[in-house]
Design a protein around this motif. Structure first.
Motif, PDB file in Angstrom:
ATOM      1  N   TYR A 157      -6.898   6.715   5.165  1.00  0.00           N
ATOM      2  CA  TYR A 157      -6.930   5.086   4.923  1.00  0.00           C
ATOM      3  C   TYR A 157      -6.111   4.528   5.338  1.00  0.00           C
ATOM      4  N   ARG A 158      -4.573   4.963   5.227  1.00  0.00           N
ATOM      5  CA  ARG A 158      -3.691   4.333   5.956  1.00  0.00           C
ATOM      6  C   ARG A 158      -3.305   3.940   6.970  1.00  0.00           C
ATOM      7  N   TYR A 159      -3.615   5.285   7.955  1.00  0.00           N
ATOM      8  CA  TYR A 159      -3.871   5.683   9.082  1.00  0.00           C
ATOM      9  C   TYR A 159      -5.134   3.562  10.001  1.00  0.00           C
ATOM     10  N   TRP A 160      -6.326   4.094   9.627  1.00  0.00           N
ATOM     11  CA  TRP A 160      -6.750   3.391   9.792  1.00  0.00           C
ATOM     12  C   TRP A 160      -6.681   1.940   9.758  1.00  0.00           C
ATOM     13  N   ARG A 161      -6.618   2.031   8.171  1.00  0.00           N
ATOM     14  CA  ARG A 161      -5.892  -0.006   7.923  1.00  0.00           C
ATOM     15  C   ARG A 161      -4.678  -0.254   8.839  1.00  0.00           C
ATOM     16  N   ASP A 162      -3.893   0.614   8.807  1.00  0.00           N
ATOM     17  CA  ASP A 162      -2.968   0.086  10.214  1.00  0.00           C
ATOM     18  C   ASP A 162      -3.384  -0.029  11.144  1.00  0.00           C
ATOM     19  N   LYS A 163      -4.739   0.837  11.981  1.00  0.00           N
ATOM     20  CA  LYS A 163      -4.894   0.747  13.025  1.00  0.00           C
ATOM     21  C   LYS A 163      -6.156  -0.523  13.303  1.00  0.00           C
ATOM     22  N   VAL A 192       1.098 -14.305   9.039  1.00  0.00           N
ATOM     23  CA  VAL A 192      -0.444 -12.874   8.487  1.00  0.00           C
ATOM     24  C   VAL A 192      -1.737 -13.596   9.444  1.00  0.00           C
ATOM     25  N   PRO A 193      -2.355 -12.419  10.145  1.00  0.00           N
ATOM     26  CA  PRO A 193      -3.439 -12.703  11.181  1.00  0.00           C
ATOM     27  C   PRO A 193      -4.378 -13.944   9.866  1.00  0.00           C
ATOM     28  N   VAL A 194      -5.235 -14.760  11.061  1.00  0.00           N
ATOM     29  CA  VAL A 194      -6.311 -15.523  10.054  1.00  0.00           C
ATOM     30  C   VAL A 194      -7.807 -15.176  10.611  1.00  0.00           C
ATOM     31  N   PRO A 195      -8.208 -14.202  10.343  1.00  0.00           N
ATOM     32  CA  PRO A 195      -9.352 -13.803  11.709  1.00  0.00           C
ATOM     33  C   PRO A 195     -10.414 -15.293  10.649  1.00  0.00           C
ATOM     34  N   ASP A 196     -11.678 -15.229  11.177  1.00  0.00           N
ATOM     35  CA  ASP A 196     -12.921 -16.155  10.846  1.00  0.00           C
ATOM     36  C   ASP A 196     -13.664 -15.199   9.874  1.00  0.00           C
ATOM     37  N   MET A 197     -13.884 -16.085   9.126  1.00  0.00           N
ATOM     38  CA  MET A 197     -14.559 -14.958   7.359  1.00  0.00           C
ATOM     39  C   MET A 197     -14.675 -14.067   7.738  1.00  0.00           C
ATOM     40  N   ALA A 198     -15.958 -13.749   8.301  1.00  0.00           N
ATOM     41  CA  ALA A 198     -16.850 -13.044   9.032  1.00  0.00           C
ATOM     42  C   ALA A 198     -16.322 -11.756   8.932  1.00  0.00           C
ATOM     43  N   ARG A 199     -15.461 -11.933  10.432  1.00  0.00           N
ATOM     44  CA  ARG A 199     -14.151 -10.610  10.088  1.00  0.00           C
ATOM     45  C   ARG A 199     -13.717 -10.014   9.489  1.00  0.00           C
ATOM     46  N   GLN A 200     -12.528 -11.260   8.496  1.00  0.00           N
ATOM     47  CA  GLN A 200     -11.749 -10.795   7.364  1.00  0.00           C
ATOM     48  C   GLN A 200     -13.005  -9.431   6.320  1.00  0.00           C
ATOM     49  N   LEU A 201     -14.550  -9.724   5.995  1.00  0.00           N
ATOM     50  CA  LEU A 201     -15.420  -9.119   4.936  1.00  0.00           C
ATOM     51  C   LEU A 201     -15.800  -8.434   5.866  1.00  0.00           C
ATOM     52  N   GLU A 202     -15.105  -8.130   6.931  1.00  0.00           N
ATOM     53  CA  GLU A 202     -16.180  -6.876   7.617  1.00  0.00           C
ATOM     54  C   GLU A 202     -14.697  -5.489   7.088  1.00  0.00           C
ATOM     55  N   ILE A 203     -13.354  -6.159   7.354  1.00  0.00           N
ATOM     56  CA  ILE A 203     -12.413  -5.139   7.254  1.00  0.00           C
ATOM     57  C   ILE A 203     -12.251  -4.431   5.775  1.00  0.00           C
ATOM     58  N   VAL A 204     -12.412  -5.726   5.274  1.00  0.00           N
ATOM     59  CA  VAL A 204     -12.844  -5.253   3.604  1.00  0.00           C
ATOM     60  C   VAL A 204     -13.259  -4.637   3.473  1.00  0.00           C
ATOM     61  N   GLU A 205     -14.445  -4.656   4.165  1.00  0.00           N
ATOM     62  CA  GLU A 205     -15.462  -3.351   3.247  1.00  0.00           C
ATOM     63  C   GLU A 205     -15.057  -2.274   3.939  1.00  0.00           C
ATOM     64  N   ILE A 206     -14.438  -2.047   5.214  1.00  0.00           N
ATOM     65  CA  ILE A 206     -14.282  -1.040   5.273  1.00  0.00           C
ATOM     66  C   ILE A 206     -13.578  -0.074   5.364  1.00  0.00           C
ATOM     67  N   LEU A 207     -11.873  -1.201   4.407  1.00  0.00           N
ATOM     68  CA  LEU A 207     -11.454  -0.632   3.580  1.00  0.00           C
ATOM     69  C   LEU A 207     -11.212  -0.161   2.431  1.00  0.00           C
ATOM     70  N   ASP A 208     -12.479  -0.660   1.917  1.00  0.00           N
ATOM     71  CA  ASP A 208     -13.231  -0.743   0.431  1.00  0.00           C
ATOM     72  C   ASP A 208     -14.037   1.119   0.184  1.00  0.00           C
ATOM     73  N   LYS A 209     -14.296   0.900   1.405  1.00  0.00           N
ATOM     74  CA  LYS A 209     -15.005   2.412   1.533  1.00  0.00           C
ATOM     75  C   LYS A 209     -14.160   3.561   1.134  1.00  0.00           C
ATOM     76  N   PHE A 210     -12.936   3.247   1.674  1.00  0.00           N
ATOM     77  CA  PHE A 210     -11.796   4.279   2.284  1.00  0.00           C
ATOM     78  C   PHE A 210     -11.534   4.632   0.663  1.00  0.00           C
ATOM     79  N   ARG A 211     -11.437   3.256   0.095  1.00  0.00           N
ATOM     80  CA  ARG A 211     -10.971   3.298  -1.243  1.00  0.00           C
ATOM     81  C   ARG A 211     -11.033   4.180  -2.377  1.00  0.00           C
ATOM     82  N   GLU A 212     -13.063   3.690  -1.640  1.00  0.00           N
ATOM     83  CA  GLU A 212     -13.888   4.711  -2.822  1.00  0.00           C
ATOM     84  C   GLU A 212     -13.646   5.785  -2.859  1.00  0.00           C
ATOM     85  N   LEU A 213     -13.461   6.263  -1.844  1.00  0.00           N
ATOM     86  CA  LEU A 213     -13.477   8.117  -1.894  1.00  0.00           C
ATOM     87  C   LEU A 213     -11.755   8.581  -2.430  1.00  0.00           C
ATOM     88  N   GLU A 214     -11.209   7.713  -2.287  1.00  0.00           N
ATOM     89  CA  GLU A 214      -9.765   8.599  -3.246  1.00  0.00           C
ATOM     90  C   GLU A 214     -10.067   8.314  -4.542  1.00  0.00           C
TER      91      GLU A 214
END
Length: 432
Positions: A216-222, A379-401
């Motif tokens: 999770y930490r690797y992919w979050r930072d990447k 801090v980075p401020v991409p468009d909202m669609a990109r923000q939510l896409e990143i949150v969804e990916i990282l949420d899945k990593f955290r669900e496994l944890e």
């Protein structure tokens, strides 16, 4: 653990102590001493030292056994007031970090965060049991297990101040059972086996969990680094929304029911990226005058101590209910059309952000943050669609944890259930 073993213990109890087990005050069972640190300014106290010196970071887990190789600090005999604390002694954390203990197996010294529980009658030439109360010796391995009960009491009886400290008057009066030595040793044998069994079962889960965390930490930072490499727009924190610095609610104002509250220390110990369900509450009056975080805000810690994580840790408020915020915390009220709270909380947990945040620290024993300087961090401020896409990916990593963490908690609770059952004794009506 099998039923026969449990029944054997209960049968032994009925045969050896049919009228119950005598309980004594803690200060009747142990000489209660205070740990201390020789002066660090005197090099002669530490150069060529032979006496192991233990701090909180040396504990390998609650209830562990410590030997000289578990520390990298050794003091000289000249630095000690009298004699070292003897091996076969318990140390209890009663200041700052509270509710942890260890059995030290060799002569030693421990710092001032520990209360030292030395058997009241110590006979160093006699192996094993070293205490006699009413002609009944105490097995120190049994004492190490029963100290988990004392840990619980300590966590519930804290005097607040600059540093939290256990109520030592009540500590000295804590009721301590002394069942027959044969019962103590049988309980130790059962708990040792069950402890080993649980460790074997959880070792694989713990290893997998650590691998998931690293992944999770690797992919979050990447993910965030790729975002920055793409030339994503950057903005200072102060431009993201209004900032409100909370004050007034101290830990002793928290209660089990009432209006929801988030204490800054819980961001380190209970929550991670998001705040969903409160575990603490305050009265209606306290809630009414407190700063509150609403759904979509980010709460950030503004202070740290040695036992409470790192200043600048953030959590997204996604509970849907306004939550009172304790002192040493701040609230970033975001514009939800421009910045998602979880996206910001994820970024504020990255190594890159933490490196910038560390430059804003101020203080020594209690470390704070220079808010104006901290608010200038970009801090980075991409468009909202990109923000939510990143949150969804990282949420899945955290669900496994979270799934693995839940399984580990169930295993530990199972062990604690049997341990508590074995350490619950009917009290003899008339103690010796």
């Amino acid at each position: 653990m099998n039923k026969t073993t449990m029944l054997d213990i209960w049968g032994l109890m009925e045969r050896l102590c049919p009228d119950g087990v005598p309980y004594y005050r803690l200060d009747q069972v142990f000489d209660i001493l205070q740990g201390y640190s020789p002066s660090m300014d005197k090099k002669e106290y530490w150069e060529g030292g032979t006496v192991p010196f233990f701090r909180m970071e040396n504990l390998k887990g609650d209830g562990c056994k410590l030997v000289a190789s578990d520390t990298d600090m050794f003091c000289t005999m000249d630095s000690i007031r009298g004699k070292p604390f003897p091996g076969g002694t318990l140390i209890m954390a009663t200041c700052a970090t509270i509710g942890a203990h260890a059995l030290v197996c060799e002569d030693f010294l421990a710092n001032q965060r520990f209360s030292v529980l030395k058997p009241a009658v110590f006979e160093p030439k006699i192996a094993g049991s070293r205490l006699k109360i009413a002609n009944e010796p105490l097995d120190m391995d049994f004492a190490n297990y029963y100290a988990f009960e004392l840990d619980k009491w300590c966590k519930d009886h804290i005097n607040e101040g600059t540093f939290a400290q256990v109520n030592m008057v009540g500590f000295r009066a804590f009721p301590w059972p002394v069942p027959p030595l044969q019962v103590q040793r049988e309980i130790v044998a059962i708990l040792d086996k069950f402890d080993m069994y649980c460790n074997d079962m959880t070792a694989g889960l713990a290893g997998e969990l650590e691998m998931r965390r690293k992944q999770y930490r690797y992919w979050r930072d990447k993910i965030f680094q790729d975002l920055l490499d793409e030339g994503c727009e950057m903005q200072p924190i102060k431009s993201l929304g209004a900032f409100d610095q909370a004050s007034g609610i101290k830990k002793d104002a928290l209660q089990e029911d009432g209006m929801p509250c988030l204490h800054y220390g819980q961001i380190y110990t209970t929550y991670d990226i998001e705040f969903k369900t409160p575990v603490s509450y305050v009265s209606d009056d306290t809630y009414a005058v407190s700063a509150k975080a609403r759904h979509g805000d980010v709460v950030v810690t503004l202070a740290e101590t040695a036992d409470l994580g790192f200043v600048g840790k953030a959590v997204a408020q996604v509970s849907g209910v306004d939550v009172a915020i304790s002192m040493h915390a701040g609230i970033i009220r975001l514009n939800p059309a421009e910045m998602d709270a979880k996206f910001l909380a994820y970024y504020m947990d990255t190594y890159k952000f933490w490196m910038q945040k560390d430059r804003c620290k101020v203080g020594t024993s209690i470390i704070g943050i220079r808010v104006p300087l901290w608010q200038k961090i970009q801090v980075p401020v991409p468009d909202m669609a990109r923000q939510l896409e990143i949150v969804e990916i990282l949420d899945k990593f955290r669900e496994l944890e979270c799934e693995l963490e839940h399984e580990l908690k169930l295993r530990r609770k199972q062990y604690e259930y049997y341990r508590d059952m074995l350490l619950s004794f009917p009290e003899r009506k008339e103690n010796a």
